[in-house]
Design a protein around this motif. Structure first.
Motif, PDB file in Angstrom:
ATOM      1  N   SER A 297       0.825  -1.218   0.000  1.00 17.26           N
ATOM      2  CA  SER A 297       0.000   0.000   0.000  1.00 17.26           C
ATOM      3  C   SER A 297       0.855   1.263   0.000  1.00 17.26           C
ATOM      4  N   THR A 298       2.164   1.126  -0.256  1.00 15.91           N
ATOM      5  CA  THR A 298       3.061   2.279  -0.285  1.00 15.91           C
ATOM      6  C   THR A 298       3.392   2.632  -1.724  1.00 15.91           C
ATOM      7  N   PRO A 299       2.924   3.789  -2.211  1.00  8.09           N
ATOM      8  CA  PRO A 299       3.203   4.168  -3.605  1.00  8.09           C
ATOM      9  C   PRO A 299       4.705   4.256  -3.868  1.00  8.09           C
ATOM     10  N   ASP A 300       5.098   3.751  -5.019  1.00  7.61           N
ATOM     11  CA  ASP A 300       6.482   3.862  -5.495  1.00  7.61           C
ATOM     12  C   ASP A 300       7.492   3.082  -4.648  1.00  7.61           C
TER      13      ASP A 300
END
Length: 244
Positions: free
Chosen positions: A169-172
């Motif tokens: 769920s952590t972008p990038d």
């Protein structure tokens, strides 16, 4: 058979071949080999190793072989090659193992010392990505080795389940791939984080606590399990790799 039917068969055959090839990458074995090139023989070792990879090409070896140099840490300057993404049984079916060994001893071995051979199993359910198994190696890999206290594996893997959820769920967030040592040393886990360059650390370089999303239980489990850890940077070399 009609012209349309013949045209239909070809794409279906290609799809079947692609599916079959992709299936060979679903294996969980990861074999790593480490060498120390002689200080004044690096160029000769790399030339010899490229010649050895040509042996694999000529013999149509179905196994992938990646090559890296370790850029920092206690093992700085060493060379690592690895075959990943196949079942363990694939190493029972290696192409001419005797001839492989003879060729390596003639081409690359005179210029380096063999240091270690280690076999890992991919922890697919705890990883957030699989660049090597997908044959998409990053230019740089951040590698962290974790050695555990006796009996710490359960605590450690429970913590990694939380970490995977946070990373997903952590972008990038770059792919984090976990391996557990099977043969070749004391109980150990290896984390490989795909990086493009040093600038990637500006965008993703969290503290350990952040990787557990504030879950204090997971953080305690992780800390309780780990005896020591060691971090390295590996530089990928396409010219010292073989991707069939």
């Amino acid at each position: 058979m009609s012209r349309f039917a013949r045209l239909l068969v070809l794409p279906l055959a290609l799809l079947a071949a692609a599916a079959s090839h992709a299936a060979t990458r679903e294996g969980s074995a990861a074999h790593f080999f480490t060498y120390r090139p002689a200080s004044d023989q690096q160029a000769k070792f790399e030339k010899g190793y490229r010649q050895h990879l040509n042996w694999h090409r000529r013999h149509h070896d179905p196994l992938v072989w990646y090559g890296w140099t370790i850029q920092d840490g206690p093992r700085q300057g060493m060379f690592v090659d690895a075959s990943v993404g196949e079942p363990f049984a694939a190493f029972d079916r290696r192409v001419d193992p005797g001839g492989d060994g003879v060729n390596f001893r003639k081409t690359a071995a005179p210029y380096a010392t063999a240091i270690q051979s280690s076999s890992y199993v991919l922890l697919r359910e705890l990883s957030s990505g699989f660049p090597l198994e997908q044959r998409q190696p990053s230019r740089v890999v951040q590698v962290v080795h974790y050695r555990l206290h006796p009996g710490g594996a359960g605590h450690f893997e429970r913590a990694l389940q939380i970490m995977r959820k946070v990373l997903s769920s952590t972008p990038d967030a770059p792919p984090h791939t976990w391996y557990r040592l099977t043969v070749g040393g004391a109980p150990e886990y290896m984390l490989m984080i795909a990086r493009d360059n040093w600038a990637s650390y500006d965008h993703f370089n969290p503290r350990a606590a952040d990787l557990f999303g504030g879950n204090e239980t997971a953080l305690r489990e992780f800390a309780k399990a780990v005896s020591e850890s060691e971090s390295e940077t590996w530089q990928y070399h396409a010219e010292l790799s073989y991707l069939p």
